[in-house]
Design a protein around this motif. Structure first.
Motif, mmCIF file in Angstrom:
data_model
loop_
_atom_site.group_PDB
_atom_site.id
_atom_site.type_symbol
_atom_site.label_atom_id
_atom_site.label_comp_id
_atom_site.label_asym_id
_atom_site.label_seq_id
_atom_site.Cartn_x
_atom_site.Cartn_y
_atom_site.Cartn_z
ATOM 1 N N ALA A 50 0.830 -1.209 0.000
ATOM 2 C CA ALA A 50 0.000 0.000 0.000
ATOM 3 C C ALA A 50 0.856 1.247 0.000
ATOM 4 O O ALA A 50 1.873 1.312 0.709
ATOM 5 C CB ALA A 50 -0.910 0.003 1.231
ATOM 6 N N THR A 51 0.445 2.241 -0.782
ATOM 7 C CA THR A 51 1.184 3.502 -0.865
ATOM 8 C C THR A 51 0.223 4.628 -1.205
ATOM 9 O O THR A 51 -0.907 4.377 -1.633
ATOM 10 C CB THR A 51 2.284 3.410 -1.948
ATOM 11 N N THR A 52 0.666 5.865 -1.025
ATOM 12 C CA THR A 52 -0.140 7.001 -1.463
ATOM 13 C C THR A 52 0.760 8.112 -1.977
ATOM 14 O O THR A 52 1.897 8.260 -1.541
ATOM 15 C CB THR A 52 -1.051 7.528 -0.333
ATOM 16 N N VAL A 54 0.243 12.339 -3.740
ATOM 17 C CA VAL A 54 -0.716 13.392 -4.040
ATOM 18 C C VAL A 54 -0.142 14.312 -5.110
ATOM 19 O O VAL A 54 1.046 14.628 -5.103
ATOM 20 C CB VAL A 54 -1.118 14.171 -2.763
ATOM 21 N N MET A 86 7.983 -2.221 -5.377
ATOM 22 C CA MET A 86 8.133 -3.207 -4.297
ATOM 23 C C MET A 86 8.159 -4.629 -4.860
ATOM 24 O O MET A 86 8.261 -5.598 -4.110
ATOM 25 C CB MET A 86 6.975 -3.096 -3.293
ATOM 26 N N PHE A 319 9.077 20.409 -1.581
ATOM 27 C CA PHE A 319 8.913 21.697 -0.920
ATOM 28 C C PHE A 319 9.837 22.764 -1.468
ATOM 29 O O PHE A 319 9.634 23.931 -1.245
ATOM 30 C CB PHE A 319 9.168 21.572 0.579
ATOM 31 N N GLY B 35 8.857 4.572 4.737
ATOM 32 C CA GLY B 35 10.253 4.756 4.354
ATOM 33 C C GLY B 35 10.657 4.092 3.050
ATOM 34 O O GLY B 35 11.722 4.384 2.522
ATOM 35 N N ALA B 38 6.573 1.687 -0.773
ATOM 36 C CA ALA B 38 5.231 1.368 -0.296
ATOM 37 C C ALA B 38 5.367 0.560 0.984
ATOM 38 O O ALA B 38 6.445 0.049 1.302
ATOM 39 C CB ALA B 38 4.463 0.559 -1.358
ATOM 40 N N LEU B 94 -2.806 5.470 5.388
ATOM 41 C CA LEU B 94 -1.842 6.151 4.514
ATOM 42 C C LEU B 94 -2.314 7.593 4.404
ATOM 43 O O LEU B 94 -3.501 7.834 4.159
ATOM 44 C CB LEU B 94 -1.827 5.516 3.125
ATOM 45 N N VAL B 95 -1.410 8.547 4.558
ATOM 46 C CA VAL B 95 -1.814 9.947 4.689
ATOM 47 C C VAL B 95 -1.085 10.815 3.661
ATOM 48 O O VAL B 95 0.141 10.913 3.683
ATOM 49 C CB VAL B 95 -1.510 10.459 6.110
ATOM 50 N N ALA B 96 -1.845 11.421 2.762
ATOM 51 C CA ALA B 96 -1.282 12.317 1.751
ATOM 52 C C ALA B 96 -1.613 13.750 2.145
ATOM 53 O O ALA B 96 -2.780 14.121 2.232
ATOM 54 C CB ALA B 96 -1.849 11.987 0.373
ATOM 55 N N GLY B 128 2.298 4.897 5.971
ATOM 56 C CA GLY B 128 2.907 5.581 4.837
ATOM 57 C C GLY B 128 2.225 6.900 4.572
ATOM 58 O O GLY B 128 1.207 7.229 5.179
ATOM 59 N N GLY B 129 2.810 7.672 3.639
ATOM 60 C CA GLY B 129 2.222 8.957 3.321
ATOM 61 C C GLY B 129 2.998 9.673 2.241
ATOM 62 O O GLY B 129 3.939 9.143 1.667
ATOM 63 N N ASP B 130 2.557 10.888 1.983
ATOM 64 C CA ASP B 130 3.218 11.733 0.999
ATOM 65 C C ASP B 130 3.004 13.172 1.441
ATOM 66 O O ASP B 130 2.009 13.490 2.104
ATOM 67 C CB ASP B 130 2.617 11.503 -0.399
ATOM 68 N N LEU B 131 3.959 14.032 1.105
ATOM 69 C CA LEU B 131 3.908 15.443 1.467
ATOM 70 C C LEU B 131 4.197 16.273 0.240
ATOM 71 O O LEU B 131 5.212 16.049 -0.423
ATOM 72 C CB LEU B 131 5.026 15.779 2.464
ATOM 73 N N ALA B 140 -5.577 13.823 2.909
ATOM 74 C CA ALA B 140 -6.271 12.668 2.340
ATOM 75 C C ALA B 140 -5.798 11.425 3.092
ATOM 76 O O ALA B 140 -4.603 11.149 3.151
ATOM 77 C CB ALA B 140 -5.970 12.527 0.854
#
Lengths: 322, 322
Positions: A50-52, A54, A86, A319, B35, B38, B94-96, B128-131, B140
C-alpha cells in the motif's frame, strides 16, 4: 453527461460520484467496488502492498498544460509505479479529489478515464474515492498491490558487486517541463515527445516485476531524480553506488531540447524527476531484457558518477523546487 | 524539533517525513512500514477493506478553530469509521498531505500525533504517506482493515422487519460548528462539549464491530447526516426506513445550544454530519449493548420520521453546503 454546462457544483457530490463510478470497470480481485463505506479486495498472498501520493495543481500539473485525461494517467502512474517498485502487481486505486465548485464536470470525468486507462495497463481497478470542494485541485491516489507469494523488494538489500540498472526514460519529464515553461511553442518532434513524456509518464511496470523475479536486491521508482533516488538505496542498503556516465548519455531528443533552452541534458538524466523509470540493483551475472546497466554497487556510502560526486543541480524536493 | 522557528519549507520534504515517521509506532500487522516505495501489511483474512476520505482546510476544519492534533484525530476518525462500518477492524492508514511552505513544522508533527492516537484506539498504524507543498492544507487519509473471516456488512442487506439502531452521538458536531460560527465565545459546559465534539468526533468503533458480530444486515457510518446516510441504506437495500422521533430526542446540550443560536435541535439530530456515529439494521430480537433502537425497516423506498417525509434542512453534501 447530458449537458456540457454542468459543473462540479451543479452536479453535486453524489451525482458526480455516480457518473465517475459508471466509468470504472471492476477487476476480478474486487469483492466490493465503489459505492459502500469502503471497498473489499481479495489478497490471496496474505499480504497487501500500500502507498499514497498526491498531485497538486500548479505544482505537479497545470490545467493549461495538461488535459484532465493526462493528469489522470499521471496521477495513477505515480502510485502504481510505487507498488511495482516493491515487486508487487498493482491491484487497486483509491482516489481522493478536491475540486473547485465552478470546474466543468467534464474535467473529473476525463480524469477518471485517465485513471482507469492507466490502471488497465496493469490490471488494476479504481475501487473507491472521495470528493470535496476546495479552491484548488488536488488528487491523492492510494494504491494497493499483491506480491503473489514473493518477497517485497525494498531499497535496503543492495550488496557490493551488484549491477545497477535502469528501465524506462530519464530526464524526459523535466525536459518537457522546460519546454512548457519557456512559453513559446517549439514545434519539433523532440519537443512534442518530451512534452508528451511530461504530461503522461510511462512507467515500465512489467519490467519492474521482471527485475523482481530476476532476483533484484533493491528496486526503486525514480520519481525525484536518479541520483536522489539511488541515494535512498545507498543509505538504506549502507552501500556506495557509482554510475557510469557513458551509460547515461542523454537521448538525442534531450540534447536537442537542452540546446534550445540552454540547459544541461546530462543533469536532466541524473536529476530530473517524475519520469517514473525504475532503478534496480541486480546480483547478475546478466540483467533482464529491457533493462540497461548504468553502474555498480560498492562498499561505502555515497552515490558518485565516474567516481566523483555530481555537482550539478540537485534532485526534486516537493517543498523546495519549482 | 530543536528549533521552534522551523517551517515546512525550512525542514524540507525529507526532513519532515523523518520527524513524522519517528512518531509513528508500527503494529504487529505491519511487515514494512514508512520509508520505502510502499508499505506491506499482513492480511490474514485473504481480503482487505480499503477506503479514502479527504479533509480540506476551510471546509472541514479551520486552523483558528481546531488544533493540528484535533485535525489529526478527526482525519483519522473519518476513514477509520468507514472501515468499521464494513464490519472490519482498521489496520492501517496512509496519509497524503498538502501543506503551505510557511506553515510551522510543529503543525504537521502535532497532526501526526493526532493521527497516531486515533489509530491507537483501534490498534491501527500509520504506515505511509506523501507530502507536497500547496497553498492550502488538505489531508487525504486512506484506511485499510481486516474482516477477520467475517462477511463484510454493506448498505444493501437491510430487510423489512429489521430494527434500525444507532451507536454514537448525533447532531453534536454541527452544534459545535454553529457555536464556532457564531463568533462570540459561549462559555457553558454544553458549548464546550459540542465544540469538543466538532473538533474531535469519537466514533464508537467497537460498537460497530459488535453490531457486525451480532448479525447486522446493514451498517453505515453516519458522516453526512442520519437521514441522508439511511437514505443510502434504503436505496441499496430497496427498503423503506421509518424513524421514531421519540427515540431521537435531542440531548439536553443540543437543546441548550440550539436555543442560543436559534436553530432546531431535532434537525441537527436528523441531518447533522461529521459525528461518525454508526447506524445498523438488525434482525433482532435484541440489539447489542451500547446501541439504541431508533426505527424500523419496512417494505417501500423512503426514509420517513413517524411515517412522514422530514421537511427540515437537508443532509450534508460536500459541494453544496457550508
Amino acid at each position: 453527461m447530458g449537458n456540457d454546462d454542468e459543473t462540479v457544483e451543479s452536479l453535486g457530490e453524489f451525482g458526480l460520484i455516480d457518473l465517475i463510478a459508471a466509468r470504472l470497470p471492476q477487476g476480478e480481485q474486487v469483492v466490493i467496488g465503489p459505492g459502500d463505506d469502503a471497498a473489499v479486495l481479495k489478497t490471496g498472498d496474505g499480504r497487501v502492498v500500500a502507498t499514497t501520493d498526491v498531485l497538486a495543481e500548479g505544482r505537479h500539473f497545470r490545467r493549461a498544460w495538461s488535459s484532465p485525461y493526462d493528469v489522470g494517467r499521471k496521477a495513477a502512474a505515480q502510485s502504481l509505479a510505487d507498488i511495482a517498485a516493491m515487486g508487487a502487481r498493482p491491484t487497486a486505486l483509491l482516489v481522493a479529489l478536491t475540486l473547485p465548485a465552478e470546474l466543468p464536470a467534464a474535467w473529473p470525468l476525463d480524469l477518471a478515464d485517465g485513471l482507469r486507462d492507466e490502471c488497465a495497463r496493469v490490471g488494476a481497478s479504481v475501487v473507491g474515492g472521495d470528493l470535496v470542494r476546495d479552491q484548488q485541485i488536488t488528487i491523492a491516489v492510494a494504491a494497493l498491490g499483491d506480491l503473489g507469494g514473493h518477497d517485497p523488494i525494498t531499497r535496503g538489500g543492495a550488496r557490493p558487486g551488484d549491477a545497477v540498472a535502469v528501465a524506462g526514460r530519464l530526464g524526459w519529464s523535466v525536459a518537457g517541463l522546460a519546454v512548457l515553461q519557456q512559453g513559446t511553442v517549439i514545434r519539433t518532434a523532440a519537443a512534442d515527445a518530451v512534452i508528451g513524456a511530461h504530461r503522461r509518464p510511462q512507467p515500465p511496470y512489467d519490467l519492474a516485476l521482471q527485475a523482481a523475479a530476476a532476483g533484484a536486491t533493491a528496486l526503486i521508482d525514480v520519481s525525484d531524480g536518479l541520483l536522489q533516488d539511488l541515494g535512498h538505496v545507498a543509505e538504506a542498503s549502507a552501500v556506495a553506488i557509482d554510475l557510469d556516465s557513458a551509460a547515461l548519455v542523454p537521448d538525442p531528443e534531450l540534447v536537442e531540447i537542452a540546446a534550445s533552452v540552454r540547459a544541461d541534458p546530462a543533469s536532466w538524466v541524473l536529476t530530473g524527476g517524475e519520469d517514473h523509470a525504475f532503478a534496480a540493483c541486480l546480483p547478475g551475472p546478466g540483467i533482464p531484457a529491457g533493462w540497461r546497466r548504468v553502474g555498480r554497487v560498492a562498499h561505502g556510502a555515497r552515490v558518485t558518477v565516474d567516481g566523483r560526486v555530481f555537482t550539478g543541480a540537485g534532485g526534486f524536493d516537493h517543498f523546495r523546487t519549482l
